[in-house]
Motif scaffolding. Sequence first.
Motif, PDB file in Angstrom:
ATOM      1  N   LEU A  30      -2.261   7.469  -0.007  1.00  0.00           N
ATOM      2  CA  LEU A  30      -3.576   7.453   0.852  1.00  0.00           C
ATOM      3  C   LEU A  30      -3.832   8.445   1.660  1.00  0.00           C
ATOM      4  O   LEU A  30      -4.964   9.098   1.631  1.00  0.00           O
ATOM      5  CB  LEU A  30      -3.638   6.070   1.614  1.00  0.00           C
ATOM      6  CG  LEU A  30      -3.616   4.593   0.661  1.00  0.00           C
ATOM      7  CD1 LEU A  30      -3.623   3.477   1.750  1.00  0.00           C
ATOM      8  CD2 LEU A  30      -4.973   4.683  -0.065  1.00  0.00           C
ATOM      9  N   ASN A  31      -2.635   8.995   2.355  1.00  0.00           N
ATOM     10  CA  ASN A  31      -2.667  10.043   3.174  1.00  0.00           C
ATOM     11  C   ASN A  31      -3.167  11.297   2.440  1.00  0.00           C
ATOM     12  O   ASN A  31      -3.765  12.035   2.966  1.00  0.00           O
ATOM     13  CB  ASN A  31      -1.637  10.092   4.170  1.00  0.00           C
ATOM     14  CG  ASN A  31      -1.178   9.148   5.096  1.00  0.00           C
ATOM     15  OD1 ASN A  31      -2.397   8.509   5.679  1.00  0.00           O
ATOM     16  ND2 ASN A  31      -0.201   8.855   5.317  1.00  0.00           N
ATOM     17  N   ASN A  32      -2.503  11.476   1.609  1.00  0.00           N
ATOM     18  CA  ASN A  32      -2.531  12.763   0.588  1.00  0.00           C
ATOM     19  C   ASN A  32      -4.189  12.797   0.159  1.00  0.00           C
ATOM     20  O   ASN A  32      -4.782  13.705   0.159  1.00  0.00           O
ATOM     21  CB  ASN A  32      -1.620  12.669  -0.612  1.00  0.00           C
ATOM     22  CG  ASN A  32      -0.253  13.175  -0.392  1.00  0.00           C
ATOM     23  OD1 ASN A  32      -0.074  13.694   0.837  1.00  0.00           O
ATOM     24  ND2 ASN A  32       0.426  12.638  -1.031  1.00  0.00           N
ATOM     25  N   GLN A  49      -0.700  16.168  -5.573  1.00  0.00           N
ATOM     26  CA  GLN A  49      -0.523  17.449  -5.216  1.00  0.00           C
ATOM     27  C   GLN A  49      -0.372  18.482  -6.191  1.00  0.00           C
ATOM     28  O   GLN A  49      -0.760  19.620  -6.123  1.00  0.00           O
ATOM     29  CB  GLN A  49       0.825  17.404  -4.332  1.00  0.00           C
ATOM     30  CG  GLN A  49       0.655  16.577  -3.082  1.00  0.00           C
ATOM     31  CD  GLN A  49      -0.500  17.162  -1.961  1.00  0.00           C
ATOM     32  OE1 GLN A  49      -0.971  17.958  -2.377  1.00  0.00           O
ATOM     33  NE2 GLN A  49      -0.338  16.454  -1.036  1.00  0.00           N
ATOM     34  N   LEU A  75      -6.790  11.388   1.597  1.00  0.00           N
ATOM     35  CA  LEU A  75      -7.621  11.516   2.513  1.00  0.00           C
ATOM     36  C   LEU A  75      -7.678  13.141   3.014  1.00  0.00           C
ATOM     37  O   LEU A  75      -8.775  13.435   3.232  1.00  0.00           O
ATOM     38  CB  LEU A  75      -7.215  10.618   3.801  1.00  0.00           C
ATOM     39  CG  LEU A  75      -7.581   9.354   3.814  1.00  0.00           C
ATOM     40  CD1 LEU A  75      -6.895   8.505   4.917  1.00  0.00           C
ATOM     41  CD2 LEU A  75      -9.004   8.855   3.616  1.00  0.00           C
ATOM     42  N   THR A  76      -6.538  13.598   3.053  1.00  0.00           N
ATOM     43  CA  THR A  76      -6.364  15.127   3.081  1.00  0.00           C
ATOM     44  C   THR A  76      -7.304  15.766   2.174  1.00  0.00           C
ATOM     45  O   THR A  76      -7.927  16.922   2.387  1.00  0.00           O
ATOM     46  CB  THR A  76      -5.135  15.498   3.137  1.00  0.00           C
ATOM     47  OG1 THR A  76      -4.221  14.742   4.141  1.00  0.00           O
ATOM     48  CG2 THR A  76      -4.831  16.843   3.475  1.00  0.00           C
ATOM     49  N   LYS A 101       0.764  -1.282  -0.181  1.00  0.00           N
ATOM     50  CA  LYS A 101      -0.055   0.012   0.195  1.00  0.00           C
ATOM     51  C   LYS A 101       0.899   1.337  -0.028  1.00  0.00           C
ATOM     52  O   LYS A 101       2.027   1.233   0.640  1.00  0.00           O
ATOM     53  CB  LYS A 101      -0.933  -0.135   1.346  1.00  0.00           C
ATOM     54  CG  LYS A 101      -1.914  -1.047   1.151  1.00  0.00           C
ATOM     55  CD  LYS A 101      -2.842  -1.031   2.271  1.00  0.00           C
ATOM     56  CE  LYS A 101      -4.096  -2.206   2.333  1.00  0.00           C
ATOM     57  NZ  LYS A 101      -4.873  -1.940   3.384  1.00  0.00           N
ATOM     58  N   ASN A 102       0.539   2.203  -0.724  1.00  0.00           N
ATOM     59  CA  ASN A 102       1.357   3.511  -0.990  1.00  0.00           C
ATOM     60  C   ASN A 102       0.645   4.303   0.031  1.00  0.00           C
ATOM     61  O   ASN A 102      -0.570   5.137   0.013  1.00  0.00           O
ATOM     62  CB  ASN A 102       0.892   4.215  -2.129  1.00  0.00           C
ATOM     63  CG  ASN A 102       1.994   5.342  -2.437  1.00  0.00           C
ATOM     64  OD1 ASN A 102       2.360   5.990  -1.476  1.00  0.00           O
ATOM     65  ND2 ASN A 102       2.279   5.526  -3.641  1.00  0.00           N
ATOM     66  N   GLU A 103       1.351   4.339   1.347  1.00  0.00           N
ATOM     67  CA  GLU A 103       0.685   5.152   2.437  1.00  0.00           C
ATOM     68  C   GLU A 103       0.697   6.596   2.279  1.00  0.00           C
ATOM     69  O   GLU A 103      -0.192   7.169   2.764  1.00  0.00           O
ATOM     70  CB  GLU A 103       1.491   4.643   3.788  1.00  0.00           C
ATOM     71  CG  GLU A 103       1.474   3.161   4.155  1.00  0.00           C
ATOM     72  CD  GLU A 103       0.201   2.920   4.796  1.00  0.00           C
ATOM     73  OE1 GLU A 103      -0.823   3.915   5.142  1.00  0.00           O
ATOM     74  OE2 GLU A 103      -0.269   1.828   4.614  1.00  0.00           O
ATOM     75  N   GLU A 104       1.658   7.348   1.625  1.00  0.00           N
ATOM     76  CA  GLU A 104       1.685   8.555   1.303  1.00  0.00           C
ATOM     77  C   GLU A 104       0.698   9.049   0.414  1.00  0.00           C
ATOM     78  O   GLU A 104      -0.038   9.936   0.758  1.00  0.00           O
ATOM     79  CB  GLU A 104       3.084   8.901   0.765  1.00  0.00           C
ATOM     80  CG  GLU A 104       3.308  10.289   0.290  1.00  0.00           C
ATOM     81  CD  GLU A 104       4.596  10.842  -0.300  1.00  0.00           C
ATOM     82  OE1 GLU A 104       4.818  12.059  -0.498  1.00  0.00           O
ATOM     83  OE2 GLU A 104       5.341   9.879  -0.373  1.00  0.00           O
TER      84      GLU A 104
END
Length: 399
Positions: A77-79, A106, A81-82, A72-75
């Motif tokens: 997914l976090n982006n 981004q 979600l933000t 999983k690409n955590e970065e």
Amino acid sequence: MQSPLSLRQISIPKGLGYLTIMAPGNFLCMRSNFLFGSRGWMIRFSAEILFKSVSFRPFGVKCDNADSEPLKNEELLNNLLTLGVDIDMAKKRQPGIFNRTGTNEQDLKSFLLSKGASKEVIASIISRYPRAMTRTPESLSNRWDLWRRIMTSDLEIVNILERSPESFFRSSNNLNLENNIKFLSSIGLTHKCLCRLLSNAPRTFSNSLDLNKQMVEFLKAVCLSLGHSDPTDFIRKIIFKNPFILIQSTKRVKANIEFLQSTFNLNNKELLALICGPGTKILELSNDYTRRNYANIKEKLFSLGCTAEQVQKFVLSYPDMVFLGEKKFNHKVDCLIEEKISISQIIENPRILDSSVSTLKKRIKELVKSGYNLSTSNVSLLSWSQKRYNAKLKKLNTV
């Protein structure tokens, strides 16, 4: 006294995983066995070892194959979600994007914000078409400039992206887009028509230039064969009324034109009026689907006592009936007949079959309750817009 047997762990390839052997320390050798091919192995042990117990412990490992679970690409997914992206929707739409090591979410956000898109719109675009995140800032900028040759403002493009993100992000081939815009403009398509194509049939601009030229030349030939003196006007009318025509095959369009002419015994002038007007959309259908649905319409109306002339009048007055599959068409007709609406009323008002069965039943019930006699009065209000219908119903209830 002999020293205790020590164990050593080795791994031998087996299928997609490995077989682990806990072998004695005085394991002698392992070599390729050419009798069994280069993939075979022969293991030789000392006589003492052959009588010692040897344990085998199979285990699985993760391999880079289709069945393995991707990291999983955590970065990412976090982006997302933000940004407020609906990740479940995005994964369902285009799951492969989440296996990529590099995405430009981004940059995409910054670019769209600079064009006037809100954060909510950006989140919606990525949720519905996550492939948008793979476009580079340079590609986005070039594509936007090409769209601005057609659109009057950035906001107009943003509104189209909000409705149909695929129209902008489906392809990254900006040269092909530019060539198609030039060609379609050269055959007389207005900005309004090009906008319609971009928002409703974006694949038109993903087609190769040769494919679009092939369809245009085919339509010109049809126009001239039917005696029309202005091919440009003919093509413009067809494309404007049916923006999907350019993404169809010439074989399909030709088969449907021939079907319309032979089935309804139309002369050239009548056929021109039909395919440039109410029958334009039929040209995009599968010919088998068109024939099957028309055969069902005939069978159903004949069973209700209609003549061949009535059937032809019914379909030609509203060709969209051919889009209705057998089950839907029969169900709607049966619903109206059960409510004492005659088949002649249906033939005179074919648009009432555009409404769903539930809408038809609801409106019929409301109108009967208001004292409206559907068997002797105009039934066209069954197909009116909700606003117009509500106004009519309110008027009936106040009488």
